[in-house]
Write a protein that holds these residues in place. Structure first.
Motif, PDB file in Angstrom:
ATOM      1  N   LEU A   7      -1.079   9.068   6.632  1.00  0.00           N
ATOM      2  CA  LEU A   7      -2.175   9.696   5.982  1.00  0.00           C
ATOM      3  C   LEU A   7      -2.740  10.864   6.886  1.00  0.00           C
ATOM      4  CD1 LEU A   7      -4.388   9.529   3.719  1.00  0.00           C
ATOM      5  CD2 LEU A   7      -5.608   7.775   5.365  1.00  0.00           C
ATOM      6  N   THR A  15      -4.752   8.997  -0.399  1.00  0.00           N
ATOM      7  CA  THR A  15      -5.342   7.805   0.128  1.00  0.00           C
ATOM      8  C   THR A  15      -4.255   6.816  -0.170  1.00  0.00           C
ATOM      9  OG1 THR A  15      -7.168   6.359  -0.265  1.00  0.00           O
ATOM     10  CG2 THR A  15      -6.288   7.148  -2.048  1.00  0.00           C
ATOM     11  N   TRP A  16      -4.510   5.603   0.508  1.00  0.00           N
ATOM     12  CA  TRP A  16      -3.929   4.431   0.371  1.00  0.00           C
ATOM     13  C   TRP A  16      -4.084   3.721  -0.896  1.00  0.00           C
ATOM     14  CZ3 TRP A  16       0.556   4.698   2.941  1.00  0.00           C
ATOM     15  CH2 TRP A  16       0.702   5.287   4.266  1.00  0.00           C
ATOM     16  N   GLN A  17      -3.226   2.983  -1.667  1.00  0.00           N
ATOM     17  CA  GLN A  17      -3.459   2.419  -2.912  1.00  0.00           C
ATOM     18  C   GLN A  17      -2.460   1.312  -3.085  1.00  0.00           C
ATOM     19  OE1 GLN A  17      -3.326   3.397  -7.273  1.00  0.00           O
ATOM     20  NE2 GLN A  17      -4.917   4.194  -6.574  1.00  0.00           N
ATOM     21  N   GLU A  61       0.839  -1.096  -0.132  1.00  0.00           N
ATOM     22  CA  GLU A  61      -0.041  -0.020   0.153  1.00  0.00           C
ATOM     23  C   GLU A  61       0.771   1.335  -0.029  1.00  0.00           C
ATOM     24  OE1 GLU A  61      -4.198  -0.170   1.924  1.00  0.00           O
ATOM     25  OE2 GLU A  61      -3.032  -1.185   3.252  1.00  0.00           O
ATOM     26  N   VAL A  62       0.498   1.958  -0.976  1.00  0.00           N
ATOM     27  CA  VAL A  62       1.449   3.217  -1.224  1.00  0.00           C
ATOM     28  C   VAL A  62       0.259   4.650  -0.944  1.00  0.00           C
ATOM     29  CG1 VAL A  62       2.966   4.747  -2.956  1.00  0.00           C
ATOM     30  CG2 VAL A  62       3.002   2.157  -2.706  1.00  0.00           C
ATOM     31  N   LEU A  63       0.909   5.642  -0.545  1.00  0.00           N
ATOM     32  CA  LEU A  63       0.323   6.912  -0.360  1.00  0.00           C
ATOM     33  C   LEU A  63       0.114   7.498  -1.772  1.00  0.00           C
ATOM     34  CD1 LEU A  63      -1.516   8.039   1.989  1.00  0.00           C
ATOM     35  CD2 LEU A  63       0.448   9.587   2.396  1.00  0.00           C
ATOM     36  N   THR A 117       5.132   4.506   2.157  1.00  0.00           N
ATOM     37  CA  THR A 117       4.447   3.120   2.326  1.00  0.00           C
ATOM     38  C   THR A 117       3.568   3.049   3.613  1.00  0.00           C
ATOM     39  OG1 THR A 117       6.315   2.026   2.869  1.00  0.00           O
ATOM     40  CG2 THR A 117       5.907   2.215   0.574  1.00  0.00           C
ATOM     41  N   LYS A 118       2.613   2.351   3.546  1.00  0.00           N
ATOM     42  CA  LYS A 118       1.672   2.013   4.721  1.00  0.00           C
ATOM     43  C   LYS A 118       2.739   1.144   5.827  1.00  0.00           C
ATOM     44  CE  LYS A 118      -2.743   1.227   6.554  1.00  0.00           C
ATOM     45  NZ  LYS A 118      -4.124   0.693   6.049  1.00  0.00           N
ATOM     46  N   PRO A 127       2.786   3.890   8.828  1.00  0.00           N
ATOM     47  CA  PRO A 127       1.449   3.666   8.922  1.00  0.00           C
ATOM     48  C   PRO A 127       0.518   4.853   9.219  1.00  0.00           C
ATOM     49  CG  PRO A 127       2.457   2.771  10.849  1.00  0.00           C
ATOM     50  CD  PRO A 127       3.389   3.307   9.874  1.00  0.00           C
TER      51      PRO A 127
END
Length: 272
Positions: free
Chosen positions: A91, A68-70, A49-51, A83-84, A88
């Motif tokens: 966001l 958003t996370w994608q 998951e990347v911002l 990255t999440k 984490p």
């Protein structure tokens, strides 16, 4: 041989051939159905998951809820991505950050393109050693409103000619600064004579060296008008070796002080 016997013999041969074909098919086992275990499994793609930007964000604007996370393929992730797994709480932490440059929807977010919350946008984009100086302008002195941030301009000063200078028009025009970057320009919408909306600038903020800042400060007091002349983007890297430093030091003389009264400039010795 009688015809009837020939016919009977032919029928018998055909029957025997057919029976043999049927027996052969019955003896051949049916192919086994493919089971999930027998099917070769495709390798799974690793995702992270990347911002990313969920909407366009103009330069200087806060990110707000436009991130958003994608999920992205792990093999295509750059070290500069957020990255999440590694951050984490990004966001929530970055909603108040400002865009240092224009950002576009779907673009992975990079911290190098952001200004931290609580920091001034102008001081963040200003290079080290430079000064941001605001200069009063009008629509007729700013290339008809076509000058925008990051454009390069020349600053032209127009003032009344000193008495006895012999100027036919009574005015002297001089380019005091060349190839200056525009950091920002204040614009608003106004109606022209035909009722159409046009963009009009009131103030331009220029990126200057400390000496250039002094030059334009003196020029603002001396000039009847300062005009910004838009330059080609091809001139952005052109090196400028001359500027109107004579406005500060009396054509290179040190130990003088400039006095400006009602637009008239006189020089006296620093010790007087």
């Amino acid at each position: 041989m009688a015809p009837s016997r020939v016919i009977i013999l032919g029928v018998a041969v055909a029957t025997a051939v057919g029976a043999g074909y049927v027996a052969k098919n019955m003896a051949t086992p049916a192919p086994a159905e493919a089971t999930p275990e027998s099917v070769q499994q495709e390798p799974a793609i690793s995702l992270t998951e990347v911002l990313v930007l969920s909407a366009d964000v103009p330069m200087g604007a806060p990110l707000g809820g436009n991130i958003t996370w994608q999920a992205w393929p792990s093999d295509g992730i750059n070290d500069a991505f957020i990255t999440k797994e590694q951050d984490p709480n990004a966001l929530e932490e970055l909603t108040g950050a400002l865009a240092r440059v224009p950002l576009y929807s779907g673009e992975p977010l990079r911290r190098s393109k952001l200004i931290g919350e609580g920091h001034s946008f102008m001081s963040a984009v200003l290079p080290a050693g430079k000064r941001a100086v605001a200069t009063q302008i009008a629509a007729d002195t700013s290339a008809g409103g076509f000058i925008l941030p990051n454009d390069n301009v020349d600053v032209i000063m127009t003032r009344r000619a000193p008495e006895g200078s012999g100027s036919a028009s009574g005015y002297v025009t001089e380019t005091i600064l060349k190839n200056i970057r525009v950091l920002a320009i204040d614009q608003n919408m106004q109606e022209d004579e035909e009722g159409k909306l046009v963009r009009v600038g009131d103030t331009a903020t220029l990126e200057l060296t400390p000496q250039q800042a002094e030059i334009i400060t003196v020029a603002q007091q001396m000039a009847d008008r300062l005009t910004l002349a838009l330059r080609s983007v091809a001139d952005a890297t052109e090196k400028v070796d001359e500027e109107a430093d004579h406005l500060l030091s009396g054509s290179g003389r040190r130990g003088t002080v400039r006095l400006i009264r009602s637009g008239e400039v006189t020089e006296v010795g620093a010790g007087k």
